[in-house]
Design a protein around this motif. Structure first.
Motif, mmCIF file in Angstrom:
data_model
loop_
_atom_site.group_PDB
_atom_site.id
_atom_site.type_symbol
_atom_site.label_atom_id
_atom_site.label_comp_id
_atom_site.label_asym_id
_atom_site.label_seq_id
_atom_site.Cartn_x
_atom_site.Cartn_y
_atom_site.Cartn_z
ATOM 1 N N PHE A 212 -8.481 2.705 -7.001
ATOM 2 C CA PHE A 212 -8.877 2.146 -5.705
ATOM 3 C C PHE A 212 -8.294 3.036 -4.625
ATOM 4 O O PHE A 212 -7.104 3.371 -4.652
ATOM 5 N N TYR B 246 0.825 -1.213 0.000
ATOM 6 C CA TYR B 246 0.000 0.000 0.000
ATOM 7 C C TYR B 246 0.859 1.262 0.000
ATOM 8 O O TYR B 246 1.993 1.268 0.484
ATOM 9 N N ALA C 176 -8.710 3.490 -0.155
ATOM 10 C CA ALA C 176 -9.310 2.697 0.920
ATOM 11 C C ALA C 176 -8.923 3.181 2.305
ATOM 12 O O ALA C 176 -7.872 3.804 2.508
ATOM 13 N N GLY D 165 -12.538 -0.416 0.532
ATOM 14 C CA GLY D 165 -12.097 0.293 -0.659
ATOM 15 C C GLY D 165 -13.249 0.819 -1.493
ATOM 16 O O GLY D 165 -14.314 0.196 -1.585
ATOM 17 N N TYR E 184 -13.827 1.905 -5.488
ATOM 18 C CA TYR E 184 -13.087 1.588 -6.696
ATOM 19 C C TYR E 184 -13.935 1.793 -7.941
ATOM 20 O O TYR E 184 -15.166 1.902 -7.888
#
Length: 500
Positions: free
Chosen positions: A358, A33, A360, A480, A482
């Protein structure tokens, strides 16, 4: 006063801590990430505020093509001569490196690489010298905790890498940290694997290069024999001394979903445990070597209150701090506003080890209500919505899908290993925004479409299939938002994640 564990909830594993004047600073692993290595500060050890990340530029860390649970492994944060250092491993490229800053609230340097293998690196400073440790193999081929002296300006080795301790015999020796306390050197590490057998062990010696004598009652901290207890996987700790001379350990652990349900999906979290030195110079930790969900202590004033945030929205979260991306994002596909999120999709799907569109938040507790309005614009096939994401092969999706013929529907899709199944689909008869709703519990997620205030159920899914025990790896579930599809745009509004 009483405080509850974990003190930092959700997927924030492998904590390391240092204290500068009256403030504590803590970093955690981030794996695939981005931005990398979340950075927190605290005045009291139980209330932590994220203030940034250590790796915020693509030039600092290579994440392209990194599989889930690859990338940035366990970091260590240290402070020396007015400068902060964070050292870590990119396990995918097999490189150990460190970055530094003179201003903890600003950017960190470009990486400085160290030619020593292994993972979980540590820095130790003494008498104008810098020493680098990791768990791996020394230049002589002997494995264990490996140490060398380095030039802190360049990362160049000034001595051979030599194994100084082989642990106590538990598997997966890792997480070495070195301290000098009352004239002795203490070497603390973890063994047993970052699973249910995890444990903290340590040894001490009279020289920083050893030899080291193991604590006679190792492990000093573990919950491995507490069957049915919520807190498990205790290990990978770092010591810090508070302003009153008391010692503490910040370490990881995880919460299993039920007394006899040995699954965890929130990830490895940050726990705080008191440490006590005896007259013989050995220290003990926790309640008879255990970490508890609730500690009563007189080390923290009664005036201190443990705070907990129960509601996340677009308005009360920070896009740069609270939210994260998968690998290096294409920023042109994101428009981040105070009360809304605009996403432009690409052909990269959630099932690929790449960077889909995406963004999150980490899921931080079992019981939660997650909802948002989604307005989908698509000329071709595509989708946008909410994903409960563990990795490429383990995620649950609640989304609006557009067909090539212009049709629209809401789907609930379960992705469990090689099985990718749309379990429910409801055709949409009108244009406009759609409200998606997920209710989370310990054992199940419940999925809904909301129309005219009416909740239309789309079934449930077990949380265990997003757990580390099923999916493997070292991360936790992220919530998330997306979009997928080259001609797909989506507007997200009225987002909430409310914890019970």
């Amino acid at each position: 006063m009483k405080y509850s564990n974990p003190v930092i909830k959700g997927f924030y594993p492998d904590p390391s801590v240092c204290k500068v004047e009256d403030t504590y600073y803590l970093v955690c692993s981030s794996f695939q990430y981005f931005p990398g290595v979340p950075l927190f500060e605290s005045q009291d050890l139980i209330n932590w505020t994220q203030i940034g990340h250590c790796l915020t530029r693509e030039s600092q860390v290579q994440l392209g093509g990194v599989n889930s649970s690859g990338g940035v492994f366990a970091p260590t944060i240290r402070y020396h001569a007015g400068r902060f250092y964070m050292t870590t491993t990119n396990d995918t490229t097999r490189q150990n490196f460190y970055v530094w800053t003179d201003d903890i609230y600003s950017e960190w340097s470009e990486p400085v690489y160290v030619d020593q293998g292994g993972i979980d690196p540590d820095l130790y400073f003494e008498d104008g010298k810098a020493f680098f440790m990791s768990n791996g193999t020394g230049d002589d081929g002997i494995g264990g905790v490996v140490q060398c002296e380095i030039n802190i300006s360049t990362g160049a080795k000034r001595s051979p890498s030599r194994s100084i301790w082989q642990g106590t015999g538990g598997r997966y020796l890792e997480s070495p940290h070195l301290y000098k306390i009352d004239g002795r050197y203490y070497l603390m590490a973890a063994e047993g694997g970052t699973e249910y057998g995890h444990m903290v062990v340590y040894a001490r010696g009279d020289r920083l290069s050893g030899p080291f004598e193991a604590y006679p009652h190792n492990p000093v901290l573990t919950n491995r024999n507490l069957g049915g207890y919520e807190l498990q996987g205790v290990g990978h700790g770092d010591l810090v001394q508070d302003g009153n001379g008391h010692w503490w350990m910040l370490h990881l652990g995880f919460r299993q979903i039920g007394r006899w349900l040995t699954y965890h999906h929130l990830g490895r979290e940050v726990f705080l445990t008191p440490v006590t030195f005896g007259e013989d110079g050995w220290f003990t930790a926790g309640h008879d070597g255990l970490t508890l969900t609730l500690f009563t202590t007189d080390r923290i004033p009664e005036t201190v209150r443990q705070r907990g945030k129960k509601l996340d929205t677009f308005e009360n979260t920070d896009w740069a701090l609270d939210w994260c991306y998968l690998r290096h994002p294409e920023k042109s596909n994101y428009k981040l506003q105070n009360d809304r999120l605009l996403l432009h999709g690409t052909d990269v799907a959630l099932d690929e080890p790449a960077s889909p569109t995406f963004i999150a938040l980490r899921q931080k507790d079992f019981d939660a209500t997650i909802a948002c309005e989604v307005l989908l614009s698509a000329r071709e096939e595509g989708e946008a919505g909410i994903t409960l994401y563990m990795d490429e092969n383990h995620h649950y999706d609640l989304a609006i899908r557009s067909g090539a013929d212009g049709s629209r529907s809401v789907i609930k899709r379960l992705n469990i290993g090689d099985v990718k199944s749309v379990e429910q689909e409801i055709k949409l008869g009108r244009e406009g925004a759609v409200r998606l709703l997920i209710r989370s519990g310990h054992e199940r997620y419940h999925f809904f479409l909301v129309e005219d205030g009416r909740e239309i159920p789309l079934g449930t899914a077990q949380t265990r299939y997003l757990s580390s025990e099923v999916a493997g790896g070292f991360t936790g579930v992220l919530i998330g938002l997306y979009a997928v599809g080259q001609d797909v745009s989506a507007e997200f509004t009225q987002f909430i994640c409310e914890y019970v």
